[in-house]
Motif scaffolding. Structure first.
Motif, PDB file in Angstrom:
ATOM      1  N   ALA A 108       4.069   5.887  -5.058  1.00 17.60           N
ATOM      2  CA  ALA A 108       4.428   5.659  -6.465  1.00 17.60           C
ATOM      3  C   ALA A 108       5.913   5.353  -6.621  1.00 17.60           C
ATOM      4  CB  ALA A 108       4.027   6.858  -7.330  1.00 17.60           C
TER       5      ALA A 108
ATOM      6  N   ARG B  35       2.155   1.938  -3.461  1.00 20.22           N
ATOM      7  CA  ARG B  35       1.131   2.567  -4.302  1.00 20.22           C
ATOM      8  C   ARG B  35       0.933   4.030  -3.890  1.00 20.22           C
ATOM      9  NH1 ARG B  35      -1.405  -2.528  -3.531  1.00 20.22           N
ATOM     10  NH2 ARG B  35      -2.829  -1.667  -1.970  1.00 20.22           N
TER      11      ARG B  35
ATOM     12  N   LYS C 208       0.836  -1.210   0.000  1.00 16.77           N
ATOM     13  CA  LYS C 208       0.000   0.000   0.000  1.00 16.77           C
ATOM     14  C   LYS C 208       0.865   1.254   0.000  1.00 16.77           C
ATOM     15  CE  LYS C 208      -3.916  -2.173   2.358  1.00 16.77           C
ATOM     16  NZ  LYS C 208      -4.696  -2.258   3.627  1.00 16.77           N
TER      17      LYS C 208
END
Length: 304
Positions: A45, A42, A39
């Motif tokens: 990035a 993400r 997580k």
């Protein structure tokens, strides 16, 4: 916005060296840590972990994030400590690490006092050598540790820790009852330098100190037997297998076959508590220090 739990998971991997070790330190599953890291990747990035043989290593982006996470988590801990101090109530959980004679000689009375005065505080005690416990405090795995050093060899503690004195503890030497010097009231330690010695295993603070001290007498130590517990060391002394240094704190009744001799130039170890600077204002730490010092005063007065 960066999630604090995900930053904590990444910081734990960086601190402990692997996902599984981080999971153990955080008391969660390996899968939970992996999910938090996925997580976070993400969210930022950026790829944060790379395969490195059977393990993983941090990417440059992860290292940069860990640097910031270290400061962020320190600020969070300081804020939590300030809030606890503002409330002024001793509650919650406190993890305490201590070496064996401190657990035996100081901790029981201190915990009894804490339980009576602060029933909502839960103290968890584990046994560690000071070489281990101080880094555990620095890493956040322990809240407080009782450590020791000797008057001729100070103990350095990791950066970011605060060290507070608890007491000073004198040490004598235990020899087999049949030893040629057993009848003496006091001796110089160098008179025993060539004897066989019994100590804790190499790499522990007491063994390393004894080795260093005996070498100052131009004598290579003859450490023939090692045991963590003083009671085990004394059993070996009683069997005539060597001498051992015998602190007075937490001293049990002596077995037959052991003679204790005072040292003309006293050896003393200083006993400290160490805690993270960010947690200094926690009422639980202040209360634990007060209880440990009160226990030490009681023990030392009994010795006198």
């Amino acid at each position: 916005m960066l999630d604090l739990d995900r930053l904590r998971a990444l910081h734990a991997v960086a601190t402990h060296g692997s996902v599984s070790a981080a999971a153990e330190a955080l008391h969660v599953t390996t899968s939970a840590v992996s999910q938090q890291l996925a997580k976070l990747e993400r969210e930022t990035a950026h790829k944060l972990l790379e395969r490195n043989g059977r393990g993983v290593k941090l990417t440059d982006a992860a290292k940069l994030l860990v640097m910031h996470a270290d400061r962020i988590l320190s600020l969070v801990e300081r804020a939590e400590a300030d809030l606890e101090a503002h409330r002024g109530v001793v509650v919650g959980e406190l993890s305490l690490g201590a070496f064996p004679t401190a657990i035996r000689g100081l901790v029981p009375a201190a915990l009894r006092d804490l339980r009576a005065r602060h029933p909502d505080l839960r103290v968890l005690v584990t046994e560690h050598d000071p070489f281990v416990s101080a880094p555990l405090v620095a890493r956040g795995d322990l809240d407080l540790a009782i450590v020791q050093d000797w008057n001729n060899e100070p103990l350095s503690v990791p950066e970011g820790l605060v060290k507070g004195m608890i007491c000073e503890d004198l040490a004598d030497v235990a020899v087999p009852a049949g030893h040629p010097l057993a009848g003496r009231d006091e001796i110089d330690l160098k008179e025993l330098a060539g004897d066989c010695w019994i100590s804790s295993p190499p790499g522990t603070i007491c063994c390393d100190w004894l080795t260093h001290t005996l070498r100052t007498f131009d004598s290579e130590p003859r450490l023939h037997h090692t045991a963590y517990e003083i009671s085990s060391q004394l059993a070996l002394v009683a069997a005539g297998l060597g001498d051992c240094i015998l602190p007075r704190l937490g001293r049990d009744p002596l077995p037959e076959g052991v003679a204790v001799i005072r040292l003309r130039r006293p050896l003393s170890r200083r006993i400290y508590a160490v805690w993270r600077e960010e947690a200094a204002r926690r009422p639980a730490i202040c209360a634990a220090l007060d209880a440990l010092r009160a226990s030490a005063r009681s023990v030392l007065s009994d010795e006198e």
